[in-house]
Scaffold this active site. Sequence first.
Site, PDB file in Angstrom:
ATOM      1  N   TYR A 123       1.139  -0.802  -0.095  1.00  0.00           N
ATOM      2  CA  TYR A 123      -0.128  -0.194   0.205  1.00  0.00           C
ATOM      3  C   TYR A 123       0.655   1.096  -0.201  1.00  0.00           C
ATOM      4  O   TYR A 123       0.538   2.352  -0.104  1.00  0.00           O
ATOM      5  CB  TYR A 123      -0.987  -0.725   1.690  1.00  0.00           C
ATOM      6  CG  TYR A 123      -2.000  -1.324   1.187  1.00  0.00           C
ATOM      7  CD1 TYR A 123      -2.204  -2.116   0.830  1.00  0.00           C
ATOM      8  CD2 TYR A 123      -3.308  -0.325   1.008  1.00  0.00           C
ATOM      9  CE1 TYR A 123      -3.339  -2.917   0.031  1.00  0.00           C
ATOM     10  CE2 TYR A 123      -4.879  -0.663   0.926  1.00  0.00           C
ATOM     11  CZ  TYR A 123      -4.317  -2.939   0.624  1.00  0.00           C
ATOM     12  OH  TYR A 123      -5.371  -2.946   0.171  1.00  0.00           O
ATOM     13  N   LYS A 170       1.452 -14.963   4.493  1.00  0.00           N
ATOM     14  CA  LYS A 170       1.910 -15.667   3.014  1.00  0.00           C
ATOM     15  C   LYS A 170       3.872 -16.162   3.186  1.00  0.00           C
ATOM     16  O   LYS A 170       4.202 -15.697   2.615  1.00  0.00           O
ATOM     17  CB  LYS A 170       1.308 -14.888   2.052  1.00  0.00           C
ATOM     18  CG  LYS A 170       1.702 -16.233   0.850  1.00  0.00           C
ATOM     19  CD  LYS A 170       0.507 -17.190   0.314  1.00  0.00           C
ATOM     20  CE  LYS A 170       1.042 -18.509  -0.770  1.00  0.00           C
ATOM     21  NZ  LYS A 170      -0.144 -19.234  -0.647  1.00  0.00           N
ATOM     22  N   ASP A 203      -4.092 -18.064   2.899  1.00  0.00           N
ATOM     23  CA  ASP A 203      -5.400 -19.166   2.196  1.00  0.00           C
ATOM     24  C   ASP A 203      -6.257 -19.879   2.729  1.00  0.00           C
ATOM     25  O   ASP A 203      -6.972 -19.267   2.960  1.00  0.00           O
ATOM     26  CB  ASP A 203      -4.292 -19.464   0.834  1.00  0.00           C
ATOM     27  CG  ASP A 203      -3.556 -20.160   1.188  1.00  0.00           C
ATOM     28  OD1 ASP A 203      -2.295 -19.228   1.609  1.00  0.00           O
ATOM     29  OD2 ASP A 203      -2.711 -20.786   0.179  1.00  0.00           O
ATOM     30  N   ASP A 227      -6.451  -5.801   4.679  1.00  0.00           N
ATOM     31  CA  ASP A 227      -7.732  -5.567   4.199  1.00  0.00           C
ATOM     32  C   ASP A 227      -8.745  -6.579   3.473  1.00  0.00           C
ATOM     33  O   ASP A 227      -9.911  -6.345   3.600  1.00  0.00           O
ATOM     34  CB  ASP A 227      -7.067  -4.696   3.026  1.00  0.00           C
ATOM     35  CG  ASP A 227      -8.363  -3.471   2.332  1.00  0.00           C
ATOM     36  OD1 ASP A 227      -9.128  -3.620   2.088  1.00  0.00           O
ATOM     37  OD2 ASP A 227      -7.599  -2.571   1.086  1.00  0.00           O
TER      38      ASP A 227
END
Length: 331
Positions: A123, A170, A203, A227
Amino acid sequence: MHKVTLIPGDGIGPEVTSAAVKIVEAAGVDIQWETKLMGQSALEKFGDPLPKDTIRSIEYNKAALKGPVATQIGTGFRSANVALRQSLNLYANIRPFKTIEGVKSKFENVDIVLFRENTEDLYLGIEHMVGKDAAEGIKIITREASERIASMAFSYAVREKRKKVTCVHKANIMKLTDGLFLSSVRDVAKKFPDIEFEDIIVDNACMKLVMNPEQFDVMVLPNLYGDIVSDLCAGLIGGLGVAQSVNIGAEAAVFEAIHGTAPDIVGKGIADPTASILCAVAMLKEIGENAAAEKINYAVLKVIREGKHVTVDIGGHATTEEMTQAIIDNL
Ligand code: NAI
């Protein structure tokens, strides 16, 4: 008397923030609202989506109630939301997701508080074209920002008698960036031995959230996953119309609904004001108006539970104005 910055925003922003303001006033809280522009409306009037005057007002008042602002996809000015969070160093985005009685949802006992790092990750918007057929973006994660958000999440867990903090990442693929986020959160976790700590790949977290969200308690995430996962969590409790958040740093707090400008329903008078009203409740607590906050919270939950005067998104037929009036009548 309190002074609070009010940013009506774009799209349905003015409709839902004015509902919140009306209710706060009806609850008898003495607030002088300093109305400031941001987003498309500010761009049209001042040629700047985030005028300095708006930032200064929040810096001075320390608290703001903000409506959503429009951001163009793919082109146009950089997100004013991201710029605001960075310029005021609002490093934490805190989003509570709790089942509301009367709002249809697939689960009965969701009670998650999500802590999203708010200042870095992809971001930062550092991206550029490499030739004309490739583009490159830079993901930045620092130990300082990661530890800061983790400390906030763990301190909250202790204060609110929560049991568990889950770090979402991740790091199996992004070994350096997400790896640093994870190891920073792990280091902070060691200082809070009474709070259970676990980590989970993003995930897998999404799958578990839609299968059995009751297993999650406090969650801490880097900016991008925060987000995305927070909209997923909003879906778990009945949609964007009822999901609130606060962007908070050491110097100021900006309270805003999670939803956007809802271009498909703007001007129809049917926007759900719940999220904005719950933001106002959180804002009142922050400025020490606990009694009024409780009173409003009770009235909102009662109106939703009874289901007679609620907007379409949560199963009713009421307009924004009718729902607002019903809440005022229940104060
Ligand atoms: P959105 O949240 O505006 O709309 C998604 C869907 O949810 C729409 O069908 C909309 O009608 C519905 N919805 C949202 N809020 C609602 C409410 N209070 N009552 C009833 N229904 C509601 O998301 P979208 O379409 O992705 O974004 C539209 C614009 O909003 C974009 O320019 C985006 O950048 C901006 N946005 C701004 C945010 C902010 O300022 N904090 C946050 C999210 C999006």
